[in-house]
Motif scaffolding. Structure first.
Motif, PDB file in Angstrom:
ATOM      1  N   LEU A  22       0.681  -1.386  -0.081  1.00 49.56           N
ATOM      2  CA  LEU A  22       0.070  -0.002   0.056  1.00 49.56           C
ATOM      3  C   LEU A  22       0.904   1.156   0.085  1.00 49.56           C
ATOM      4  O   LEU A  22       0.563   2.258  -0.827  1.00 49.56           O
ATOM      5  N   THR A  50      -1.710  -5.218  -3.748  1.00 50.34           N
ATOM      6  CA  THR A  50      -1.793  -3.918  -4.075  1.00 50.34           C
ATOM      7  C   THR A  50      -3.150  -3.587  -4.509  1.00 50.34           C
ATOM      8  O   THR A  50      -3.946  -4.507  -4.235  1.00 50.34           O
ATOM      9  N   TYR A  54      -4.287   2.563  -4.010  1.00 51.21           N
ATOM     10  CA  TYR A  54      -3.281   2.905  -3.033  1.00 51.21           C
ATOM     11  C   TYR A  54      -2.183   3.874  -3.516  1.00 51.21           C
ATOM     12  O   TYR A  54      -1.530   3.870  -4.793  1.00 51.21           O
ATOM     13  N   ALA A  55      -1.995   5.083  -2.822  1.00 51.12           N
ATOM     14  CA  ALA A  55      -2.750   5.293  -1.737  1.00 51.12           C
ATOM     15  C   ALA A  55      -3.010   6.811  -1.817  1.00 51.12           C
ATOM     16  O   ALA A  55      -2.556   7.929  -1.853  1.00 51.12           O
ATOM     17  N   GLY A  63      -3.588   7.190  -6.487  1.00 53.10           N
ATOM     18  CA  GLY A  63      -3.955   5.959  -6.450  1.00 53.10           C
ATOM     19  C   GLY A  63      -3.116   4.988  -7.582  1.00 53.10           C
ATOM     20  O   GLY A  63      -3.043   3.917  -7.359  1.00 53.10           O
ATOM     21  N   SER A  66       1.249   2.563  -5.949  1.00 53.76           N
ATOM     22  CA  SER A  66       1.699   1.555  -5.752  1.00 53.76           C
ATOM     23  C   SER A  66       1.776   0.338  -6.678  1.00 53.76           C
ATOM     24  O   SER A  66       2.901  -0.270  -6.813  1.00 53.76           O
ATOM     25  N   THR A  87      -4.232  -7.614  -7.113  1.00 53.63           N
ATOM     26  CA  THR A  87      -4.650  -6.122  -7.120  1.00 53.63           C
ATOM     27  C   THR A  87      -6.257  -6.154  -7.347  1.00 53.63           C
ATOM     28  O   THR A  87      -7.064  -6.879  -7.239  1.00 53.63           O
ATOM     29  N   HIS A 133     -12.927  -4.729  -4.783  1.00 52.40           N
ATOM     30  CA  HIS A 133     -12.182  -4.045  -3.469  1.00 52.40           C
ATOM     31  C   HIS A 133     -13.247  -3.930  -2.325  1.00 52.40           C
ATOM     32  O   HIS A 133     -12.979  -3.814  -1.111  1.00 52.40           O
TER      33      HIS A 133
END
Length: 327
Positions: A22, A50, A54-55, A63, A66, A87, A133
């Motif tokens: 992250l 990942t 992030y982040a 975003g 990462s 991911t 997610h």
């Protein structure tokens, strides 16, 4: 490092510990990120976790950071065939500078575009474990399941997973997939650690979902499901005096559990973090902890957990130490 199959008996072989990435490219600079990744692979680790978000909350973050950092490391080291990339899609804000209130969600079009963008940032042609997610109840499950299945059929994803989903939603999505001859979710990623939370308190990060006894019961009954745990070390709260327990964990049961954890760690000559991770990895069901670090030194401590074995009597003591919540 011990390997286990994830996402069912035909899934890829993953290390028992996953490296959470992250902060890479934001609060952890690229040089340090590369050094951590190098050490993890050198030690036998292969599962990198990942997300396409992030982040975004770090000042200046979008975003991309990462995934893009991992992509540059993969290109520089030439080790794509040695690692598994995990991911996610669904939580990325659609309006810069905002949060989850503008999250992209899980419509078919979003899932397809998010995957293409992640593949580009990572510099690869496939994602080994691709996750929804967080839930999006504004979109029919059939639409989301079909979009993820299309990625598998096109060779752009191998294993599918859901993160931060209620257990009933996970089961419903899997039922939709089975009924339609589509690829089901076979990985689950939730917040889980040795300390147990009060489930009557919601997390400040509202999208985060704790592992519940119901989910554990469901996982034991579904042989093709793999559980991965984020926040497994509660952001350093087991070992750092400057990291107080979050409100959900701040109850009498935690104090008793921490006392036994310290005793077991002393008897084993290990750190509390290592015992927590060993407890998770050898659990019922077994868990793959996702652990983030900001230095190679922190990683070396974490890697020690992969070699730690909990004798049955010590595990029984840990399990019996007031696992419930407030009295």
């Amino acid at each position: 490092m011990l390997r286990r199959r994830i996402g069912g008996p035909t899934g890829p072989l993953a290390g028992a510990l996953s490296l959470g990435t992250l902060p890479f490219g934001t609060t952890v600079d690229e040089k340090t990120s590369f050094a951590i990744l190098d050490r993890f692979v050198e030690a036998g680790g292969n599962l990198l976790d990942t997300a396409n978000a992030y982040a975004f909350w770090v000042p200046g973050g979008t975003g991309d950071e990462s995934e893009a950092t991992i992509g540059r490391w993969l290109a520089d080291r030439g080790v794509r065939d040695q690692v598994l990339i995990s991911t996610k899609a669904g939580a990325r804000p659609t309006v810069p500078g905002t949060g989850l209130e503008t999250a992209e969600g899980l419509s078919g079009a979003v899932v397809t575009k998010a995957a293409e963008d992640s593949l580009r940032r990572l510099g690869t042609d496939h994602i080994d474990v691709y996750w929804s997610h967080l839930e999006d109840r504004t979109v029919p499950l059939e639409e989301t399941v079909e979009a993820f299945d299309s990625l598998v059929r096109d060779g752009k994803a191998t294993v599918l997973g859901c993160s931060n989903h209620a257990t009933w939603r996970t089961e419903r999505a899997r039922a939709v997939a089975r009924a339609g001859g589509m690829t089901p979710y076979t990985c689950v990623q939730q917040r889980y650690s040795y300390l147990q939370p009060r489930f009557d308190l919601s997390l400040p990060e509202s999208a985060h979902v704790h592992v519940t006894p119901e989910l554990l019961d469901y996982l034991r009954a579904e042989s093709d499901l793999t559980l991965m745990a984020y926040s497994s070390l509660i952001s350093g709260a087991y070992t750092r005096a400057d990291k107080p327990l979050p409100e959900a964990y701040d109850h009498p049961g935690s104090a008793r559990r921490l006392a036994v954890l310290g005793e077991v760690a002393d008897e084993l000559g290990a750190t509390s973090n290592q015992v927590v991770l060993a407890w998770l990895m050898a659990g019922d069901p077994p868990v793959i902890p996702i652990v983030g670090v900001s230095s190679v030194e922190q990683l070396d401590e974490i890697l020690g957990a992969a070699e730690l074995r909990l004798p049955e009597e010590l595990r029984a003591r840990l399990d019996a130490a007031a696992p419930g919540q407030a009295d």
